[in-house]
Design an enzyme around this catalytic site. Structure first.
Site, PDB file in Angstrom:
ATOM      1  N   MET A 152     -12.544   3.696   0.274  1.00 49.13           N
ATOM      2  CA  MET A 152     -13.109   3.982   1.594  1.00 49.13           C
ATOM      3  C   MET A 152     -13.899   5.276   1.429  1.00 49.13           C
ATOM      4  O   MET A 152     -13.488   6.343   1.909  1.00 49.13           O
ATOM      5  CB  MET A 152     -11.973   4.124   2.625  1.00 49.13           C
ATOM      6  CG  MET A 152     -11.368   2.774   3.004  1.00 49.13           C
ATOM      7  SD  MET A 152      -9.683   2.918   3.640  1.00 49.13           S
ATOM      8  CE  MET A 152      -8.786   2.941   2.105  1.00 49.13           C
ATOM      9  N   MET A 187      -9.688   7.565  -0.109  1.00 49.29           N
ATOM     10  CA  MET A 187     -10.472   8.017   1.056  1.00 49.29           C
ATOM     11  C   MET A 187     -11.116   9.361   0.751  1.00 49.29           C
ATOM     12  O   MET A 187     -10.489  10.217   0.120  1.00 49.29           O
ATOM     13  CB  MET A 187      -9.555   8.168   2.265  1.00 49.29           C
ATOM     14  CG  MET A 187      -8.762   6.909   2.571  1.00 49.29           C
ATOM     15  SD  MET A 187      -7.786   7.114   4.065  1.00 49.29           S
ATOM     16  CE  MET A 187      -6.783   5.628   4.005  1.00 49.29           C
ATOM     17  N   MET A 211     -10.353  -5.829   7.247  1.00 48.70           N
ATOM     18  CA  MET A 211      -9.580  -4.749   7.872  1.00 48.70           C
ATOM     19  C   MET A 211      -9.168  -5.188   9.272  1.00 48.70           C
ATOM     20  O   MET A 211     -10.003  -5.610  10.070  1.00 48.70           O
ATOM     21  CB  MET A 211     -10.418  -3.472   7.980  1.00 48.70           C
ATOM     22  CG  MET A 211     -10.847  -2.842   6.671  1.00 48.70           C
ATOM     23  SD  MET A 211      -9.505  -2.499   5.524  1.00 48.70           S
ATOM     24  CE  MET A 211      -8.493  -1.378   6.494  1.00 48.70           C
ATOM     25  N   SER A 232       0.863  -1.189   0.000  1.00 45.53           N
ATOM     26  CA  SER A 232       0.000   0.000   0.000  1.00 45.53           C
ATOM     27  C   SER A 232       0.893   1.231   0.000  1.00 45.53           C
ATOM     28  O   SER A 232       1.756   1.376   0.863  1.00 45.53           O
ATOM     29  CB  SER A 232      -0.875   0.007   1.252  1.00 45.53           C
ATOM     30  OG  SER A 232      -1.322   1.335   1.499  1.00 45.53           O
ATOM     31  N   ASP A 288      -5.804  -6.377   5.455  1.00 43.06           N
ATOM     32  CA  ASP A 288      -5.322  -5.002   5.300  1.00 43.06           C
ATOM     33  C   ASP A 288      -5.261  -4.299   6.652  1.00 43.06           C
ATOM     34  O   ASP A 288      -6.259  -4.241   7.379  1.00 43.06           O
ATOM     35  CB  ASP A 288      -6.272  -4.255   4.352  1.00 43.06           C
ATOM     36  CG  ASP A 288      -5.772  -2.858   4.000  1.00 43.06           C
ATOM     37  OD1 ASP A 288      -4.604  -2.546   4.287  1.00 43.06           O
ATOM     38  OD2 ASP A 288      -6.569  -2.090   3.413  1.00 43.06           O
ATOM     39  N   HIS A 337      -1.572  -1.690  -3.941  1.00 42.96           N
ATOM     40  CA  HIS A 337      -2.798  -1.358  -3.199  1.00 42.96           C
ATOM     41  C   HIS A 337      -2.912   0.165  -3.077  1.00 42.96           C
ATOM     42  O   HIS A 337      -2.022   0.829  -2.545  1.00 42.96           O
ATOM     43  CB  HIS A 337      -2.724  -2.019  -1.823  1.00 42.96           C
ATOM     44  CG  HIS A 337      -3.943  -1.873  -0.977  1.00 42.96           C
ATOM     45  ND1 HIS A 337      -5.017  -2.729  -1.059  1.00 42.96           N
ATOM     46  CD2 HIS A 337      -4.255  -0.978  -0.012  1.00 42.96           C
ATOM     47  CE1 HIS A 337      -5.940  -2.359  -0.175  1.00 42.96           C
ATOM     48  NE2 HIS A 337      -5.508  -1.297   0.469  1.00 42.96           N
ATOM     49  N   HIS A 385      -8.771   0.265  -3.197  1.00 43.77           N
ATOM     50  CA  HIS A 385      -9.566   0.060  -1.981  1.00 43.77           C
ATOM     51  C   HIS A 385     -10.324   1.353  -1.706  1.00 43.77           C
ATOM     52  O   HIS A 385      -9.736   2.336  -1.261  1.00 43.77           O
ATOM     53  CB  HIS A 385      -8.596  -0.303  -0.842  1.00 43.77           C
ATOM     54  CG  HIS A 385      -9.239  -0.434   0.502  1.00 43.77           C
ATOM     55  ND1 HIS A 385      -8.508  -0.448   1.673  1.00 43.77           N
ATOM     56  CD2 HIS A 385     -10.540  -0.577   0.879  1.00 43.77           C
ATOM     57  CE1 HIS A 385      -9.326  -0.569   2.699  1.00 43.77           C
ATOM     58  NE2 HIS A 385     -10.566  -0.638   2.253  1.00 43.77           N
ATOM     59  N   ASP A 396      -5.207   3.270  -1.663  1.00 39.76           N
ATOM     60  CA  ASP A 396      -6.247   3.597  -0.683  1.00 39.76           C
ATOM     61  C   ASP A 396      -6.933   4.907  -1.044  1.00 39.76           C
ATOM     62  O   ASP A 396      -6.328   5.976  -0.964  1.00 39.76           O
ATOM     63  CB  ASP A 396      -5.626   3.707   0.715  1.00 39.76           C
ATOM     64  CG  ASP A 396      -5.217   2.348   1.250  1.00 39.76           C
ATOM     65  OD1 ASP A 396      -6.085   1.455   1.290  1.00 39.76           O
ATOM     66  OD2 ASP A 396      -4.042   2.175   1.615  1.00 39.76           O
TER      67      ASP A 396
HETATM   68  C1  DX5 Z   1      -5.888   1.780   6.087  1.00 37.22           C
HETATM   69  C2  DX5 Z   1      -5.553   1.367   4.673  1.00 37.22           C
HETATM   70  C3  DX5 Z   1      -4.430   0.416   4.586  1.00 37.22           C
HETATM   71  C4  DX5 Z   1      -3.109   0.986   5.049  1.00 37.22           C
HETATM   72  C5  DX5 Z   1      -2.174  -0.097   5.395  1.00 37.22           C
HETATM   73  O1  DX5 Z   1      -7.065   2.508   6.084  1.00 37.22           O
HETATM   74  O2  DX5 Z   1      -6.674   0.762   4.060  1.00 37.22           O
HETATM   75  O3  DX5 Z   1      -4.302  -0.106   3.273  1.00 37.22           O
HETATM   76  O4  DX5 Z   1      -2.506   1.781   4.071  1.00 37.22           O
HETATM   77  O5  DX5 Z   1      -1.058   0.478   5.977  1.00 37.22           O
HETATM   78  P1  DX5 Z   1      -0.272  -0.255   7.162  1.00 37.22           P
HETATM   79  O6  DX5 Z   1       0.320  -1.508   6.560  1.00 37.22           O
HETATM   80  O7  DX5 Z   1       0.734   0.747   7.569  1.00 37.22           O
HETATM   81  O8  DX5 Z   1      -1.278  -0.569   8.223  1.00 37.22           O
HETATM   82 ZN    ZN Z   2      -6.328  -0.380   2.178  1.00 38.31          ZN
END
Ligand code: DX5
Ligand code: ZN
Length: 223
Positions: free
Chosen positions: A67, A36, A136, A8, A174, A32, A65, A34
């Site tokens: 969110m 948001m 998660m 990620s 994750d 990956h 991913h 993220d």
């Molecule tokens: C959290 C994200 C994860 C995050 C993982 O909301 O969805 O993908 O980036 O990062 P680490 O491995 O640092 O927990």
């Molecule tokens: Zn993620």
């Protein structure tokens, strides 16, 4: 088959994103990303423009991913930007079934993500429709949090639910995965590990990704 590695980039240096990705690419099965929206989770990241920029610099499939609230409004833009897999969250919209169908119609692999506070039974009706589930192990929003070990039991529970329904589902873990807990995560039956800060906040991201790859390959060889 052994587990896949999905670094990620959330904790990467975004001013040097292309270089950061190039450094971990040889060890990665997926990248990956993220997404948001500042509402579904208390943080704001990037959208389809950045996904498209990443697509231009790597051949590694992109694991987006989401969110965000209102995923139906966005899936097409992420597909066009080059997403190969799109997951969105249980409780992020009303009609999850139609979002799954929309993602598949865009020839993208659909997944559903589940946050720690959401009970696993809420996933069950959709297990036959998605290709993968994202479990998660932290509250989504930020990298660098500590893995909640009690979440790992969800991996087996989801696989058992899928088996009961006669379907196959891949499980991605994750949040909080690092070298120190990797074997524990794999032992739970995980198919894909997302690793963020443990790679991009290591002194050398390439070496960290390489070490994790070696652990994954080692478990693969042992079958
Ligand atoms: C959290 C994200 C994860 C995050 C993982 O909301 O969805 O993908 O980036 O990062 P680490 O491995 O640092 O927990
Ligand atoms: Zn993620």
């Amino acid at each position: 088959m052994g587990a896949m590695l999905a670094p990620s980039v959330l904790n990467a240096d975004f001013a040097r994103l292309g270089e950061e990705i190039a450094s971990i690419e040889p060890f990665s099965d997926l990248i990956h990303l993220d997404i948001m929206d500042g509402h579904f989770v208390p943080n704001l990241t990037f959208g389809p423009v950045v996904v498209g920029a990443v697509k231009n610099v790597t051949a590694v499939p992109l694991d987006c991913h989401l969110m965000i609230y209102n995923p139906p409004e966005w899936v097409e833009a992420f597909a066009e930007a080059g997403a190969d897999r799109i997951s969105f969250h249980v409780r992020s919209c009303r009609d999850m079934e139609s979002v799954i169908r929309a993602i598949r119609n865009l020839e993208v692999s659909p997944g559903l993500a589940i946050s720690p506070e959401v009970p696993v039974f809420e996933l069950k009706p959709y297990l036959g429709m998605v290709d993968f589930v994202v479990v998660m192990c932290v509250y989504p929003g930020f990298g660098g949090q500590k893995l909640m070990p009690e979440m790992l039991a969800r991996v087996g529970a989801i696989k058992r639910d899928a088996e009961e329904l006669g379907v196959a589902v891949e499980v991605e873990v994750d949040g909080g995965v690092k070298e120190e807990n990797l074997l524990q995560v794999l032992k739970a039956g995980t198919d894909t590990v997302v690793v963020g800060s443990s790679i991009f906040e290591a002194p050398d991201a390439r070496e960290a990704a390489c070490r994790i790859r070696t652990i994954l390959d080692g478990t693969r060889a042992r079958g």
